[in-house]
Write an enzyme that holds these catalytic residues in place. Structure first.
Site, PDB file in Angstrom:
ATOM      1  N   GLU A 113       0.852  -1.196   0.000  1.00  0.00           N
ATOM      2  CA  GLU A 113       0.000   0.000   0.000  1.00  0.00           C
ATOM      3  C   GLU A 113       0.885   1.243   0.000  1.00  0.00           C
ATOM      4  OE1 GLU A 113      -2.003  -0.209   3.748  1.00  0.00           O
ATOM      5  OE2 GLU A 113      -2.652  -2.268   3.412  1.00  0.00           O
ATOM      6  N   LYS A 115       2.415   4.467   1.448  1.00  0.00           N
ATOM      7  CA  LYS A 115       2.552   4.953   2.822  1.00  0.00           C
ATOM      8  C   LYS A 115       2.127   6.414   2.829  1.00  0.00           C
ATOM      9  CE  LYS A 115       5.765   5.121   6.692  1.00  0.00           C
ATOM     10  NZ  LYS A 115       5.596   6.525   7.061  1.00  0.00           N
ATOM     11  N   ASP A 117       1.474  10.134   4.106  1.00  0.00           N
ATOM     12  CA  ASP A 117       2.217  11.040   4.973  1.00  0.00           C
ATOM     13  C   ASP A 117       1.228  11.928   5.716  1.00  0.00           C
ATOM     14  OD1 ASP A 117       4.546  11.745   6.077  1.00  0.00           O
ATOM     15  OD2 ASP A 117       5.289  12.915   4.382  1.00  0.00           O
ATOM     16  N   TYR A 227      -6.376   1.477   7.327  1.00  0.00           N
ATOM     17  CA  TYR A 227      -5.567   0.370   6.806  1.00  0.00           C
ATOM     18  C   TYR A 227      -5.213  -0.692   7.846  1.00  0.00           C
ATOM     19  CZ  TYR A 227      -2.207   3.806   8.589  1.00  0.00           C
ATOM     20  OH  TYR A 227      -1.558   4.730   9.362  1.00  0.00           O
ATOM     21  N   LYS A 315      10.906   2.962   1.687  1.00  0.00           N
ATOM     22  CA  LYS A 315      10.789   4.408   1.495  1.00  0.00           C
ATOM     23  C   LYS A 315      11.165   4.863   0.079  1.00  0.00           C
ATOM     24  CE  LYS A 315      10.056   6.924   4.680  1.00  0.00           C
ATOM     25  NZ  LYS A 315      10.609   7.259   5.991  1.00  0.00           N
ATOM     26  N   CYS A 409      21.591  46.099 -13.544  1.00  0.00           N
ATOM     27  CA  CYS A 409      21.665  44.751 -14.095  1.00  0.00           C
ATOM     28  C   CYS A 409      23.056  44.145 -13.852  1.00  0.00           C
ATOM     29  CB  CYS A 409      21.367  44.790 -15.595  1.00  0.00           C
ATOM     30  SG  CYS A 409      21.630  43.209 -16.398  1.00  0.00           S
ATOM     31  N   CYS A 412      24.808  43.867 -17.550  1.00  0.00           N
ATOM     32  CA  CYS A 412      25.201  44.999 -18.399  1.00  0.00           C
ATOM     33  C   CYS A 412      25.312  46.304 -17.625  1.00  0.00           C
ATOM     34  CB  CYS A 412      24.208  45.168 -19.545  1.00  0.00           C
ATOM     35  SG  CYS A 412      22.595  45.776 -19.007  1.00  0.00           S
ATOM     36  N   CYS A 427      15.672  44.143 -16.494  1.00  0.00           N
ATOM     37  CA  CYS A 427      16.686  44.956 -17.142  1.00  0.00           C
ATOM     38  C   CYS A 427      16.066  45.380 -18.459  1.00  0.00           C
ATOM     39  CB  CYS A 427      17.945  44.123 -17.389  1.00  0.00           C
ATOM     40  SG  CYS A 427      19.049  44.899 -18.576  1.00  0.00           S
ATOM     41  N   CYS A 432      21.347  43.978 -23.690  1.00  0.00           N
ATOM     42  CA  CYS A 432      22.037  43.383 -22.544  1.00  0.00           C
ATOM     43  C   CYS A 432      22.546  41.995 -22.936  1.00  0.00           C
ATOM     44  CB  CYS A 432      21.075  43.284 -21.366  1.00  0.00           C
ATOM     45  SG  CYS A 432      21.725  42.306 -20.007  1.00  0.00           S
TER      46      CYS A 432
HETATM   47  S1  IVH Z   1       0.420   0.000   8.797  1.00  0.00           S
HETATM   48  C1  IVH Z   1       2.127  -1.400  12.685  1.00  0.00           C
HETATM   49  N1  IVH Z   1      -0.082   1.192   6.535  1.00  0.00           N
HETATM   50  O1  IVH Z   1       3.332   5.013   8.980  1.00  0.00           O
HETATM   51  C2  IVH Z   1       1.357  -1.396  11.444  1.00  0.00           C
HETATM   52  N2  IVH Z   1       0.961   2.459   8.254  1.00  0.00           N
HETATM   53  O2  IVH Z   1       6.003   4.951  10.077  1.00  0.00           O
HETATM   54  C3  IVH Z   1       0.434  -0.258  11.383  1.00  0.00           C
HETATM   55  N3  IVH Z   1       1.354   4.797   7.696  1.00  0.00           N
HETATM   56  O3  IVH Z   1       2.420   4.813  12.338  1.00  0.00           O
HETATM   57  C4  IVH Z   1       0.786   0.672  10.348  1.00  0.00           C
HETATM   58  N4  IVH Z   1       0.496   4.707   5.677  1.00  0.00           N
HETATM   59  O4  IVH Z   1       0.959   6.218  10.732  1.00  0.00           O
HETATM   60  C5  IVH Z   1       0.445   1.332   7.767  1.00  0.00           C
HETATM   61  N5  IVH Z   1      -0.644   2.146   4.484  1.00  0.00           N
HETATM   62  C6  IVH Z   1      -0.132   2.263   5.721  1.00  0.00           C
HETATM   63  C7  IVH Z   1       0.399   3.479   6.207  1.00  0.00           C
HETATM   64  C8  IVH Z   1       0.940   3.540   7.485  1.00  0.00           C
HETATM   65  C9  IVH Z   1       1.065   5.473   6.592  1.00  0.00           C
HETATM   66  C10 IVH Z   1       2.006   5.387   8.880  1.00  0.00           C
HETATM   67  C11 IVH Z   1       1.372   5.014  10.174  1.00  0.00           C
HETATM   68  C12 IVH Z   1       2.490   4.453  10.995  1.00  0.00           C
HETATM   69  C13 IVH Z   1       3.674   5.045  10.330  1.00  0.00           C
HETATM   70  C14 IVH Z   1       4.929   4.275  10.599  1.00  0.00           C
END
Ligand code: IVH
Length: 665
Positions: A113, A115, A117, A227, A315, A409, A412, A427, A432
């Site tokens: 999935e 991740k 932010d 999730y 990451k 400038c 020039c 300018c 120039c």
């Molecule tokens: S699973 C322990 N799935 O990332 C398993 N976490 O750096 C529960 N996060 O604290 C987390 N997207 O806040 C999971 N698709 C995703 C996520 C996700 C973002 C965050 C979450 C977690 C942090 C860890």
């Protein structure tokens, strides 16, 4: 006073209906009724609840906002701790993790999935009703933010029943986040009001959710994806796939962008896919989470140091990095605009070394308060030119130097002006050298005249030696001018001259773009070329005719007009035409040379494409709309608006037979 039974039933029916539409609109993006219809249902419910306050329940759709501000955040222990994730940054590291998993549980299936932010939260549903919401906190104890979470429209206040029932208890976990577009808009509004901006969408989401006054949270565009689960009673979930497919049925939002992968190669392929998509995704993501699908296998793997062994965050390369500003230089562009540029200590961002970043203009430098000597966050997202996001004032020593726009400038020494209403300083000296260099570079660039071998260094040399003062000079270069130049020999001089000569056949839209008229990008160049058909015609066009072209706004029109009113530019155009650089598509030889045609209605013996080809092969051109520049309008069966317009302007009309005769049968 007893509540009449039919009122009670109507209130329940309205709530169910509104919940369904909330879900369709906010979670599925698939509204079934117009907003006005929805508002009607909502107002009816509000009216009934006002008349019978004893019917109001906390899970009523009317109860999202309106909770009074809190004094402080109440601590909430998590029945099952909310863990964090281990990270990996390369395929090698991911492989090692995969091998460890394989040794422990055999052949695992993974669910991958994005991740997100944002900020992780836990929602507790008791008998299907949202009763408690909290932040992750330190993982064991979070902060209560129930009233704030209720304001997120994607969050169901009551779950939909599944097979006629709702789970007794569901602790569901996920991420509260803010979309990138909403984040930018929020920051723009804050900047206008003089409020500090959020550094990134995650901070904006966290700052918006952790508000003592839920009314503030309600005004922020927060979203939610779930999730993971904590305690679950009255519902069986055995795998992540079951979880991700069951939550939506209960009305809980789940990110649809997930995939089951069985091998490292499959995981890597999905990772690369997401990485390419990253820029286009509406939300910020800093990686991909890989999870073992089967919950029993998860138990066997257990956890270590507050992170599960069954999941890992793979990451993405960082889009941001921290480095120092050596100096703030000022660059002069081809239009004379002065752009402050941060010269940086080289740093790697998204896998590329960055040593300069644009600061756009003076206001921007002051708004961000970037100074020479500052430590700054730089960002490079996708194809975008690197930019300075913000300074780190806590690292200042006092030796940093605030920026001042030069009054003269840097190239020039000519005076610098800031036209009223514009953000840029300019300018004004059209000779120039910096402007000339930039305009020649732009002319020779890939998307312009595409002159191979005419690179930056060579342009500098040609301009510095006085061999080139304007674009037309390129076409007067002789071999004996070039051969003595550094890094130039007979052969490369010949190649360059051939490339320059070859650019004479440039299509008109490319030539217009290459001229570097301010505000005329590739799209505008195409529109102008299509309408006017030649450089001479365009250069004689009035502002009214220009703005009459669909897609050409007043800014472009004014810029084109002022470009061709300038004496130097007129000379340039005359020279280019004399040198044979008129832009292909210009009046050529043939019986229809110099004539512009417009077609309306269907022809009998020719398709529209064939008719257009015919005109072009005879030296004429075809425009899509009727203007004073059109010579003939060919009228077929069932003509449209264009006929009306042609009559208004008194443009000669031709029947199909007349048209054929004109073309020589
Ligand atoms: S699973 C322990 N799935 O990332 C398993 N976490 O750096 C529960 N996060 O604290 C987390 N997207 O806040 C999971 N698709 C995703 C996520 C996700 C973002 C965050 C979450 C977690 C942090 C860890």
């Amino acid at each position: 006073m007893a509540v009449p039974e039919e009122v009670r039933r109507r209130v329940e029916a309205l709530r169910a209906e509104i919940r369904r539409h909330d879900h369709l609109y906010h979670v599925l993006d698939r509204p079934e009724i117009p907003d006005a219809e929805y508002d009607k249902l909502f107002r009816e419910l509000v009216a009934l609840e006002e008349a019978y306050p004893e019917l109001v329940t906390p899970d009523s759709p009317t109860q999202r906002a309106g909770a009074p501000p809190a004094e402080e955040f109440r601590p909430v222990p998590h029945a099952i701790p909310m863990l964090s994730l281990q990270n990996c940054f390369s395929l090698e590291e991911f492989r090692e993790w995969d091998e460890r998993v394989r040794r422990a549980v055999g052949d695992p299936e993974y669910v991958c999935e994005p991740k997100l932010d944002g900020l992780s939260v836990e929602l507790v549903y008791v008998d299907g009703v949202f009763t408690l919401g909290s932040t992750r906190g330190d993982g064991r104890v979070g902060e209560e933010v129930t009233a704030n979470l209720r304001t997120i429209r994607q969050l169901p206040l009551r779950l939909f029943p599944l097979d006629g029932k709702v789970p007794r208890l569901l602790e569901v976990r996920g991420e509260v986040y803010m979309e990138k577009a909403a984040f930018r808009k929020l920051n723009e509004e804050r900047a206008k009001r003089g409020e500090p901006e959020f550094a990134n969408p995650r901070n904006a989401a966290a700052g918006s959710l952790r508000q003592l006054d839920p009314a503030v949270t309600a005004s922020r565009p927060l979203k939610l994806f779930l999730y993971h689960v904590g305690r679950v009673e009255g519902l069986e979930l055995r795998t992540q796939v079951e979880l991700l497919t069951t939550l939506p049925k209960l009305g809980l939002p789940v990110n649809p962008r997930w995939r089951v992968c069985r091998t490292v190669d499959e995981v890597e392929a999905f990772y690369q896919e997401l990485l390419r998509e990253r820029e286009r995704l509406p939300y910020a993501t800093d990686g991909m989470v890989v999870k073992v699908n089967d919950f029993r296998a998860r138990e066997a793997l257990g956890e270590i140091a507050r992170a599960p062994r069954w999941a890992i965050a793979y990451k993405f390369p960082a889009e941001e990095a921290v480095t120092r500003v050596r100096e703030i230089a000022v660059q002069v562009g081809r239009t004379g605009a002065l752009t402050p540029v941060a010269i940086l200590e080289p740093v790697e961002v998204s896998g590329v070394t960055v040593s300069r970043a644009t600061l756009h203009n003076e206001d921007e430098v002051h708004r961000k308060d970037v100074r020479a000597g500052d430590w700054v966050v730089v960002r490079r997202a996708g194809e975008v030119i690197p930019e300075v996001v913000r300074p780190l004032p806590e690292r200042r020593t006092g030796d940093e130097v605030p920026f001042r726009m030069p009054t003269h400038c840097p190239a020039c020494g000519g005076p610098v002006v800031r036209p009223p209403g514009e953000a840029a300083h300019r300018c004004e000296n059209i000779s120039c050298p910096a402007r000339i260099k930039e305009s020649i570079r732009h002319y020779a660039s890939r998307r312009g005249a595409d002159i191979e071998g005419l690179g930056e260094k060579l342009v500098d040399t040609l301009v510095e030696r006085g061999l080139v003062r304007r674009i037309s000079d390129l076409y007067r270069l002789r071999k004996e001018d070039l051969v003595p130049l550094p890094r130039m020999g007979e052969k490369s001089a010949e190649n360059l001259l051939r490339a320059i000569e070859g650019s004479k056949g440039l299509p008109l839209p490319r030539l217009l773009y290459a001229l570097g008229i301010p505000h005329v990008g590739e799209r505008a160049a195409e529109l102008l070329a299509e309408h006017f058909g030649s450089l001479e015609r365009l250069s004689a066009a009035g502002e009214e005719e220009l703005t009459g072209i669909r897609g050409v706004g007043p800014e472009i029109a004014a810029s084109v007009r002022s470009f061709f009113q300038n004496e130097e530019n007129r000379k340039l155009v005359a020279e280019l035409v004399a040198l044979g650089v008129a832009g292909k598509g210009a009046p050529a030889r043939g019986p229809l040379a110099g004539k512009t045609f417009v077609f309306t209605g269907a022809l009998d013996g020719l398709t529209r494409a064939q008719a257009e080809k015919l005109v072009e092969s005879l030296g004429g051109r075809v425009a899509s709309g009727v203007s004073r520049n059109v010579d003939y309008v060919v009228v077929g069966r069932d003509p449209g608006e264009k006929l009306v317009r042609a009559r208004e302007l008194g443009i000669p009309l031709l029947t199909e037979a007349e048209f054929r005769a004109l073309g020589g049968g």
